[in-house]
Design a protein around this motif. Structure first.
Motif, PDB file in Angstrom:
ATOM      1  N   SER A 106      14.806  83.787 -16.307  1.00 54.95           N
ATOM      2  CA  SER A 106      14.698  82.571 -17.107  1.00 54.95           C
ATOM      3  C   SER A 106      15.711  82.615 -18.241  1.00 54.95           C
ATOM      4  CB  SER A 106      13.285  82.435 -17.681  1.00 54.95           C
ATOM      5  OG  SER A 106      12.339  82.252 -16.652  1.00 54.95           O
ATOM      6  N   MET A 107      16.449  81.519 -18.416  1.00 50.38           N
ATOM      7  CA  MET A 107      17.439  81.430 -19.492  1.00 50.38           C
ATOM      8  C   MET A 107      17.695  79.964 -19.788  1.00 50.38           C
ATOM      9  SD  MET A 107      20.908  82.479 -17.373  1.00 50.38           S
ATOM     10  CE  MET A 107      20.163  83.945 -16.663  1.00 50.38           C
ATOM     11  N   THR A 108      18.215  79.693 -20.981  1.00 47.55           N
ATOM     12  CA  THR A 108      18.583  78.319 -21.304  1.00 47.55           C
ATOM     13  C   THR A 108      19.887  77.978 -20.576  1.00 47.55           C
ATOM     14  OG1 THR A 108      19.915  78.889 -23.234  1.00 47.55           O
ATOM     15  CG2 THR A 108      17.545  78.554 -23.594  1.00 47.55           C
ATOM     16  N   CYS A 109      20.155  76.691 -20.469  1.00 51.74           N
ATOM     17  CA  CYS A 109      21.403  76.277 -19.833  1.00 51.74           C
ATOM     18  C   CYS A 109      22.611  76.813 -20.591  1.00 51.74           C
ATOM     19  CB  CYS A 109      21.457  74.752 -19.746  1.00 51.74           C
ATOM     20  SG  CYS A 109      20.318  74.048 -18.540  1.00 51.74           S
ATOM     21  N   LYS A 110      22.516  76.845 -21.918  1.00 52.41           N
ATOM     22  CA  LYS A 110      23.627  77.382 -22.725  1.00 52.41           C
ATOM     23  C   LYS A 110      23.825  78.868 -22.429  1.00 52.41           C
ATOM     24  CE  LYS A 110      25.400  77.569 -27.461  1.00 52.41           C
ATOM     25  NZ  LYS A 110      25.903  78.940 -27.335  1.00 52.41           N
ATOM     26  N   GLU A 111      22.734  79.621 -22.358  1.00 50.08           N
ATOM     27  CA  GLU A 111      22.841  81.053 -22.049  1.00 50.08           C
ATOM     28  C   GLU A 111      23.430  81.271 -20.648  1.00 50.08           C
ATOM     29  OE1 GLU A 111      19.003  82.665 -24.691  1.00 50.08           O
ATOM     30  OE2 GLU A 111      18.755  82.089 -22.573  1.00 50.08           O
ATOM     31  N   ALA A 112      23.072  80.404 -19.716  1.00 49.12           N
ATOM     32  CA  ALA A 112      23.586  80.544 -18.347  1.00 49.12           C
ATOM     33  C   ALA A 112      25.097  80.350 -18.297  1.00 49.12           C
ATOM     34  CB  ALA A 112      22.895  79.534 -17.429  1.00 49.12           C
ATOM     35  N   VAL A 113      25.595  79.392 -19.090  1.00 43.92           N
ATOM     36  CA  VAL A 113      27.047  79.172 -19.134  1.00 43.92           C
ATOM     37  C   VAL A 113      27.747  80.302 -19.872  1.00 43.92           C
ATOM     38  CG1 VAL A 113      28.878  77.645 -19.973  1.00 43.92           C
ATOM     39  CG2 VAL A 113      26.810  76.671 -18.960  1.00 43.92           C
ATOM     40  N   ASP A 114      27.195  80.689 -21.039  1.00 47.28           N
ATOM     41  CA  ASP A 114      27.828  81.740 -21.852  1.00 47.28           C
ATOM     42  C   ASP A 114      27.908  83.069 -21.104  1.00 47.28           C
ATOM     43  OD1 ASP A 114      28.104  79.899 -23.849  1.00 47.28           O
ATOM     44  OD2 ASP A 114      26.405  80.607 -25.046  1.00 47.28           O
ATOM     45  N   SER A 115      26.908  83.335 -20.254  1.00 43.37           N
ATOM     46  CA  SER A 115      26.886  84.600 -19.521  1.00 43.37           C
ATOM     47  C   SER A 115      27.675  84.543 -18.217  1.00 43.37           C
ATOM     48  CB  SER A 115      25.440  84.997 -19.201  1.00 43.37           C
ATOM     49  OG  SER A 115      24.849  84.057 -18.308  1.00 43.37           O
ATOM     50  N   GLY A 116      28.123  83.344 -17.824  1.00 45.41           N
ATOM     51  CA  GLY A 116      28.880  83.199 -16.589  1.00 45.41           C
ATOM     52  C   GLY A 116      28.022  83.063 -15.343  1.00 45.41           C
ATOM     53  N   VAL A 117      26.691  83.028 -15.504  1.00 43.45           N
ATOM     54  CA  VAL A 117      25.804  82.854 -14.347  1.00 43.45           C
ATOM     55  C   VAL A 117      26.033  81.479 -13.706  1.00 43.45           C
ATOM     56  CG1 VAL A 117      23.388  82.661 -13.624  1.00 43.45           C
ATOM     57  CG2 VAL A 117      24.075  84.469 -15.186  1.00 43.45           C
TER      58      VAL A 117
END
Length: 485
Positions: A247-258
């Motif tokens: 589980s992650m926020t959309c921002k975290e998903a982009v920042d992490s490259g997922v």
């Protein structure tokens, strides 16, 4: 509640049932929606329009179900839209190779794998025909397109296997006539047709099925420039790559490259918010990133939105970054121009697709909403009130002493403002149970006190709480509680 219990409800309460079931030659893979199913489907689509189409300022079209051969030559479907099949040399039964291998040996092979992989797995695991234990012939490809002949010359054409191709071929006209600007979303709802080898489990694998597809046309150089990204940056999604879903926020998903960019993350976030409002348990959901052998032939990056049910994980939505595959293919085949202007730049747009299976989504909503209330010895379909096929049942306690006439009067007053059901017959408890099973959030009972003081009993589905309200207030109570969020 499990698949069998959902199936029982569907058949007994008019949600869906097999097509042509009175005939012995009825083909598998064709199902029909009854009144309850149509009510649920229509409200689901209205929510889809509110939460995705209108929210993002998209266009909606309604294209033809039969399209020319050239369309599917350009799209690649005539050459690539095929499943691997195996045929028994003894009884001639035909099976999907990937599913048969998985069911017998628990070995998962992507359907797009080389044919040799299936043959090797069959030999190494001594897999035989489930019907007669005979040997299988070599794996081959089976194209799932439905061919039709047009006119007396029977010119070759095809039923569409997906709704999106008319969006692609109509794109130049739509962009011009609707004064389009990139990014531009174009949507379509309708039936698609696939000649499935082994349709099964009612709505889950059909030969004729409903899709709600969105194609978002974009400038590929601006995938990190999303004007409304702040609306969904804190929306939590569950993403699975190689390990368990995280589980992650959309921002975290982009920042992490997922997730590769803000553009894709924006639409995945919108999709998650939509499904939260359908009543599906999103803690049992995941966006699963597909590997190279799992992706469709046109996809550059792909995520499947899947939800866990009692029969396993179901893919409800395919989210594909199709790059310029479609527009460049149709431009080449048709010799027409598909480039558009994005400010002062001439662009052949790329496409991000949100391809939703409506039938599977409705099944999942039913399974996740169906409850066995053992305390009160009832089955209750706890749908979101705005998705319920019937908003309110209007019941007379008895049909004498003027109560039937008063009940009819109340029903006539509210039936054009909400979905109401009139019922005079049977014990009141049994009538409540029938309403519970189709998900009606309210039941209104007209009794002898109604004639005296113009009040009725209103009963809530989930809590079974009952209270007296004035008839004059009834309409506003029902409408406010069953309106879309």
């Amino acid at each position: 509640m499990n698949y069998e219990e959902v199936m029982k409800l569907a058949l007994e309460r008019g949600f869906y049932f097999p097509s042509c079931e009175v005939y012995s030659d009825a083909q598998a893979g064709f199902w029909e929606y009854g009144p309850s199913g149509v009510g649920l489907k229509n409200k689901f689509l209205e929510l889809w329009r509110r939460e995705l189409i209108r929210r993002d300022g998209m266009l909606e079209i309604d294209g033809s179900q039969i399209m020319s051969k050239s369309v599917f030559e350009a799209s690649g479907h005539l050459g690539n839209f095929a499943d691997p099949i195996i045929q028994c040399t003894k009884c001639n039964s035909t099976f999907r190779a990937d599913r048969t291998i998985a069911e017998i040996s628990q070995i998962e092979i992507p359907e797009s794998a080389d044919l040799e992989e299936f043959d090797n797995a069959i030999i190494q695991n001594n897999i035989r025909c489930p019907k007669c234990k005979g040997d299988f012939d070599k794996t081959r490809k089976f194209n799932m397109m439905f061919r039709v002949g047009i006119g007396p010359q029977e010119e070759e054409a095809y039923l569409r296997p997906e709704t999106c191709q008319s969006i692609f071929v109509d794109f130049p006209r739509l962009f011009k006539t609707m004064r389009g600007k990139l990014p531009l979303g174009i949507a379509q709802v309708g039936k698609s047709f696939r000649n499935e080898i082994a349709p099964r489990q009612s709505l889950l694998r059909l030969r004729e099925f409903y899709q709600a597809e969105i194609e978002v046309f974009c400038n590929p150089s601006k995938l990190q420039e999303v004007e409304n990204f702040s609306e969904i940056e804190n929306t939590v999604i569950r993403v699975q790559t190689d390990a368990d879903p995280v589980s992650m926020t959309c921002k975290e998903a982009v920042d992490s490259g997922v997730i590769p960019n803000k553009f894709v993350a924006y639409y995945l976030g919108m999709l998650m918010e939509f499904y939260e409002k359908t009543g599906i348990d999103v803690t049992k959901s995941r966006f699963r990133k597909l590997g190279d052998k799992e992706k469709a032939f046109y996809a550059e990056v792909a995520f499947d939105f899947e939800v866990e049910t009692t029969i396993g994980w179901l893919e409800l939505v395919a989210c594909n970054y199709r790059s310029d595959y479609d527009l460049s293919s149709h431009a080449k085949m048709s010799k027409e121009k598909f480039e558009v202007m994005d400010n002062d730049e001439k662009v052949l747009p790329h496409v991000f697709e949100i391809s939703m299976g409506i039938d599977r989504s409705l099944y999942t909503i039913l399974e996740h909403s169906l409850k066995d209330d053992k305390e009160h010895q009832r089955v209750v379909l706890s749908l979101k009130p705005y998705l319920a096929p019937v908003h309110v049942g209007v019941l007379s306690l008895v049909k004498k002493d003027g109560l039937k006439e008063k009940t009819d009067e109340i029903y006539l007053k509210i039936k054009r403002k909400c979905d109401a059901f009139l019922d005079h017959s049977g014990a009141i408890g049994r009538r409540y149970r029938r309403l519970d099973e189709i998900g009606a959030p309210f039941a209104v009972t007209v009794d002898h006190q109604t004639v005296e003081d113009e009040t009725v009993t209103i009963r809530k589905r989930d809590s079974m709480e009952q209270s007296r309200v004035k008839i004059s207030e009834l309409e506003s109570i029902i409408i406010s509680d069953t309106s879309f969020p």
